[in-house]
Write a protein that holds these residues in place. Sequence first.
Motif, short mmCIF file in Angstrom:
data_model
loop_
_atom_site.label_atom_id
_atom_site.label_comp_id
_atom_site.label_asym_id
_atom_site.label_seq_id
_atom_site.Cartn_x
_atom_site.Cartn_y
_atom_site.Cartn_z
N THR A 195 24.60 28.87 -20.75
CA THR A 195 26.21 28.55 -19.47
C THR A 195 27.00 28.34 -20.15
N GLY A 245 26.59 20.21 -19.68
CA GLY A 245 25.29 21.08 -20.43
C GLY A 245 23.85 20.45 -21.36
N TRP A 279 29.43 19.46 -24.78
CA TRP A 279 27.17 20.07 -24.41
C TRP A 279 26.77 18.52 -25.20
N ILE A 310 31.31 24.57 -30.20
CA ILE A 310 30.72 25.67 -29.63
C ILE A 310 31.08 26.34 -29.14
N ARG A 364 35.18 21.07 -29.57
CA ARG A 364 33.90 21.03 -29.71
C ARG A 364 33.09 22.10 -30.60
N PHE A 384 26.40 28.35 -25.47
CA PHE A 384 26.99 26.81 -24.36
C PHE A 384 28.03 28.30 -24.75
N TRP A 393 23.25 17.68 -26.89
CA TRP A 393 21.97 18.24 -27.78
C TRP A 393 20.98 17.38 -27.86
N TYR A 400 28.56 14.89 -19.54
CA TYR A 400 28.59 17.01 -20.12
C TYR A 400 28.07 17.81 -19.71
#
Length: 573
Positions: free
Chosen positions: A479, A470, A495, A531, A529, A510, A497, A468
Motif C-alpha cells: 500500500t 494500512g 501503519w 516505514i 514513522r 508500506f 502491525w 491506520y
Amino acid sequence: MVVLGISLIVIAAVVIGVVAGIDRPGDSNSDKMTQTESLDSVCGQTDYKQTCTASLQPAGMKAAVISYFRVAVNATLTAMAHAMKMVKADADAVSLDHESEKMALEDCIELIGLCMEELQSVITIFINSTTSTSFHYDSGDIRSSLSAVLSYQIACIEGLKESRSTSDNVDQILQKPTELTSNALAIIYEYSENDDAAADPQAAAAAMPPPPPPATSNDPIGPVGRQLLESGGGQMKPDAVVAKDKSGQYASIAAALNAYPNGHKGRYLIYVKSGVYEENVIIAKNTTQIFMYGDGLDKTIISGRDHFRGHGTTTYRRATLSVIGDGFICKDIGIKVPEKSRGKSMAAAVKMQSDRAAFFNCRINGSATSNIYALANRQLLVGCEIYGVTNIIRGDGAVVIQRSKIILTPPSSSSENNNNYNIIIALQGRSDRWESSGFVIQACTIRRDESYIYSPRSGVVVGKGGAYLGMAVANYSRTIVMESSLGDLIHPDGWYWDNNKKYAIENVTFAEYENMGPGSAATNSNINRSIHVISNSSDAMRYTAGRFIQAQNWFNGTLVPPFKPGLVFHNKR
C-alpha cells in the motif's frame, strides 16, 4: 453464479516475439524473452523450482525463454482444469444440510472458472501479439491476469474457511496450480523489459506509448466513452435507459443488463435516471465494456438488498455492485450497502474484479467492516467520495484511488460500538512477491466525518489519532499513500502491525510520498514513522496510474479530466 465457457487451447506452436515488463527498474535488454536459456537458469528464478523443472521439461533443457513461458502458462491451465473437476466432485458430495459449505464450494467453482478465463486471456495475447511493439504494451495485461489467478485461488480458500468447512481437500487441490501460477509470474517478471527509461515526471507524457487506432473491438473505452466522459454523460444516446418512474426502457438495472446483446462489440451505454434502486447489481463476465452513468452521486443511488435474511450468503456474494466484466465504467452514481446490512460483517458496497474498470465521481458507502472489495485485476477511482467505518478497501487488486475523499464515519449501532477492532483504511492481500497488485492512494483527502466526535461509552473524542493507513494481511501486502492530505485521525505510527500475524516486515511494502496535513510524517515533526518514505519523484512515478496500472492505455492517450497518469502535484507545491 456466473456461467463460464471453458476450453483448453494448445499454444505450444504459437510463434511469439518479445514480451516486455512493467515495473522492473534498471532492465534494458528488450530481447530477454527471445534469448536462449537453460531450464535450470529459468527455474532458478522461481520460488517453486521442483514444480518448475517438472512442468517445463517438455520445452527441453535449453530453449528460448518465451517457449518456457508458453509451456508454463499451458501447464497452469491444464492443472486448473483438473482442479475444476476435483472441486466439482467435492461440491456434489456435500449435502444440502451444509448450506454454507456448499455455497462456498460453488463460489470456488466460479472462481476457478475465472482463473481459466484469465489464463486463456494470456494465451489470446500470445496469439494476437505478433510484433515486439504490441507485445511490449501487453505485458501489463499478462501480469495482471496471472496475479488475478492467484487472487481467485486464495479467495476460494478463504471462503471455505469462512464457511467453517472441515475439509482441507481444496487447499491440496489448488497447491499445484498456485505454484505453477507463481512460477509463470516469476518468469514474466524476471525476463521482462521495464518502462523506466524516462523516469523523470516531466517526461512522463512523452514516455508513454503512442495512441493506437481510435476504434477497435478491444478498445476498453472507445470514442463514444471518451466523449461521454468529457461531456458529462448527457449528449450521447444511451443503449439502455433505466428509470424508477418507468419513463425509460427498463425499471431496473438488472433488466437493462439482461438485455445486453450477445456478442456485442464496443462500448454499451446504460443511463440510470434519478432514484433509489434497491437491487444487487452484477456485471457478469460476458457483459463487457459497460458504461453506466447516472444523474449524480446523490441522485442516482444503488442501495442493494439485505443479504442477511436467514442464513445469508458468502462474503464473495455480499456486494451491492459486483463488477466482473472487463472495461466497466461507472460515473455519477451513489453505491451503498442497505441499511439492514450496515452493521453486519463483510457486506461490501462494491466488489471489483473487472480489469481496466474505472469509477468517476461516485459515492461509495459500505458496511461496518467492509466497503470496497478489490478482489483482483486493475481499477481506477477518480473524484469519488468513499465513506466507511474501517476496512475501507481490501483485497488483492491493483487499484489507484486518485483525487478522492476517504471519510471515516462512526459506527452506526451499539453492536458495532462494542466491536473490538482497529480502524484500518487499506488491507491489501498480495500473497506472492511476483504479483503486480497493490493499493495506491494518491492526491486524496483522508479525514473523519464531522459526526465522528464523541464515544457513546466514554464521552471522549474518538477518531483522533486512532486510524491506520494500512495493515498487512498477506506476506507481500503493498500500500502506498502519496500526495495526500492526512487528517488528525491518523495514528502517529501510520501503519498497523498485527503481532499475531508473522508477516515479515521486510517483505511488506508500506510507503509514503509527499503527504501533508496533521497526520502526515512529512509535516508533523512529532511523528517519526518506521516505514519506507519515498524520497524522490522517480521512485514515486512507479506507483502512478500510468505506470502502476497502465491506465493511460485504457483511454487511448486521451486525458480524461481529472485523471492524471503521473504525479498530481509535481512542482506545484
